[in-house]
Design a protein around this motif. Structure first.
Motif, short mmCIF file in Angstrom:
data_model
loop_
_atom_site.label_atom_id
_atom_site.label_comp_id
_atom_site.label_asym_id
_atom_site.label_seq_id
_atom_site.Cartn_x
_atom_site.Cartn_y
_atom_site.Cartn_z
N SER A 30 -11.41 -20.51 -24.80
CA SER A 30 -11.02 -19.72 -23.64
C SER A 30 -9.97 -20.46 -22.83
N PRO A 31 -9.02 -19.74 -22.27
CA PRO A 31 -8.02 -20.42 -21.44
C PRO A 31 -8.66 -21.01 -20.20
N ARG A 32 -8.21 -22.16 -19.81
CA ARG A 32 -8.73 -22.84 -18.64
C ARG A 32 -7.98 -22.38 -17.41
N ALA A 33 -8.66 -22.28 -16.30
CA ALA A 33 -8.00 -21.94 -15.04
C ALA A 33 -7.13 -23.12 -14.62
N PRO A 34 -5.98 -22.85 -14.00
CA PRO A 34 -5.14 -23.96 -13.55
C PRO A 34 -5.86 -24.77 -12.48
N THR A 35 -5.58 -26.06 -12.46
CA THR A 35 -6.18 -26.93 -11.46
C THR A 35 -5.61 -26.59 -10.09
N SER A 36 -6.46 -26.45 -9.11
CA SER A 36 -6.03 -26.17 -7.75
C SER A 36 -6.28 -27.42 -6.92
N ASN A 37 -5.29 -27.83 -6.16
CA ASN A 37 -5.48 -29.04 -5.36
C ASN A 37 -4.45 -29.13 -4.26
N GLY A 38 -4.70 -30.07 -3.37
CA GLY A 38 -3.76 -30.40 -2.31
C GLY A 38 -3.37 -31.87 -2.41
N ASN A 39 -2.24 -32.19 -1.82
CA ASN A 39 -1.73 -33.56 -1.80
C ASN A 39 -1.14 -33.83 -0.42
N VAL A 40 -1.26 -35.07 0.04
CA VAL A 40 -0.62 -35.46 1.30
C VAL A 40 -0.05 -36.87 1.12
N TRP A 41 1.17 -37.06 1.64
CA TRP A 41 1.83 -38.37 1.64
C TRP A 41 2.27 -38.64 3.06
N TRP A 42 2.06 -39.87 3.58
CA TRP A 42 2.54 -40.17 4.93
C TRP A 42 3.69 -41.16 4.89
N HIS A 43 4.63 -40.96 5.83
CA HIS A 43 5.92 -41.66 5.84
C HIS A 43 6.22 -42.25 7.21
N THR A 44 6.99 -43.34 7.24
CA THR A 44 7.42 -43.94 8.51
C THR A 44 8.72 -43.33 9.03
N CYS A 45 9.41 -42.55 8.20
CA CYS A 45 10.60 -41.84 8.66
C CYS A 45 10.20 -40.41 9.04
N GLY A 46 11.02 -39.75 9.82
CA GLY A 46 10.67 -38.42 10.31
C GLY A 46 11.04 -37.27 9.40
N ASN A 47 11.56 -37.55 8.20
CA ASN A 47 11.99 -36.45 7.33
C ASN A 47 11.39 -36.50 5.92
N LYS A 49 11.92 -38.46 3.59
CA LYS A 49 12.86 -38.88 2.55
C LYS A 49 12.78 -40.38 2.25
N CYS A 50 11.99 -41.11 3.01
CA CYS A 50 11.75 -42.51 2.71
C CYS A 50 10.51 -42.60 1.82
N ASN A 51 10.28 -43.75 1.22
CA ASN A 51 9.08 -43.93 0.41
C ASN A 51 7.84 -43.73 1.26
N HIS A 52 6.81 -43.15 0.68
CA HIS A 52 5.56 -42.98 1.43
C HIS A 52 4.82 -44.31 1.49
N THR A 53 4.06 -44.49 2.55
CA THR A 53 3.28 -45.73 2.72
C THR A 53 1.81 -45.52 2.41
N GLY A 54 1.43 -44.29 2.15
CA GLY A 54 0.05 -43.98 1.77
C GLY A 54 -0.03 -42.54 1.32
N SER A 55 -1.12 -42.21 0.65
CA SER A 55 -1.27 -40.84 0.17
C SER A 55 -2.72 -40.56 -0.22
N ARG A 56 -2.98 -39.29 -0.39
CA ARG A 56 -4.23 -38.81 -1.00
C ARG A 56 -3.82 -37.65 -1.87
N GLU A 57 -4.04 -37.77 -3.17
CA GLU A 57 -3.56 -36.76 -4.10
C GLU A 57 -4.69 -36.09 -4.84
N ASN A 58 -4.43 -34.87 -5.26
CA ASN A 58 -5.35 -34.09 -6.09
C ASN A 58 -6.72 -33.90 -5.46
#
Length: 130
Positions: A30-47, A49-58
């Motif tokens: 049987s086909p599997r349902a697509p994985t549903s999830n959220g992700n968040v990345w936090w940045h020291t710049c306001g846009n 576009k800089c590398n994130h300094t932390g995250s929580r994924e999936n």
């Protein structure tokens, strides 16, 4: 063997062959349902576009309270899964997810969003489809 006899044998064999799997094994195909999830990345710049300094994924449901640096100035959020689901976060001015200063979110129909803020924040709590 005559050609008509060969055709009769092939027809008999074809009649005993099924293109679909046995009922007991259909569950594995049987086909599997697509994985549903959220992700968040936090940045020291306001846009975002800089590398994130932390995250929580999936994640799904609530992440629980996560501490962030007061140097964080933006969060990037993404979502995947069925239409109608969303990823959102509350940003707080203390370490224990108390005293909310801002809410951010990526709603159904969007896949990514970046939100800047200028408040010194110390914790964040995020949700997927909650």
């Amino acid at each position: 063997m005559k050609p008509t006899a060969v055709l009769a044998v092939l027809a008999a064999v074809a009649g005993n062959v099924s293109a679909s799997p046995a009922p007991s094994s259909r569950g594995d195909m049987s086909p599997r349902a697509p994985t549903s999830n959220g992700n968040v990345w936090w940045h020291t710049c306001g846009n975002c576009k800089c590398n994130h300094t932390g995250s929580r994924e999936n994640f799904s449901g609530a992440t629980g309270c996560m501490q962030i640096s007061t140097a964080i100035r933006a969060v990037g959020l993404s979502r995947s899964g069925p239409y109608g689901k969303m990823t959102s976060c509350n940003i707080f001015s203390d370490d224990n997810c108390q005293r909310e200063v801002q809410s951010v979110g990526v709603h159904s129909g969007q896949t990514y969003g970046c939100t800047a803020f200028n408040q010194d924040s110390r914790s964040i709590k995020c949700y997927y489809n909650v």
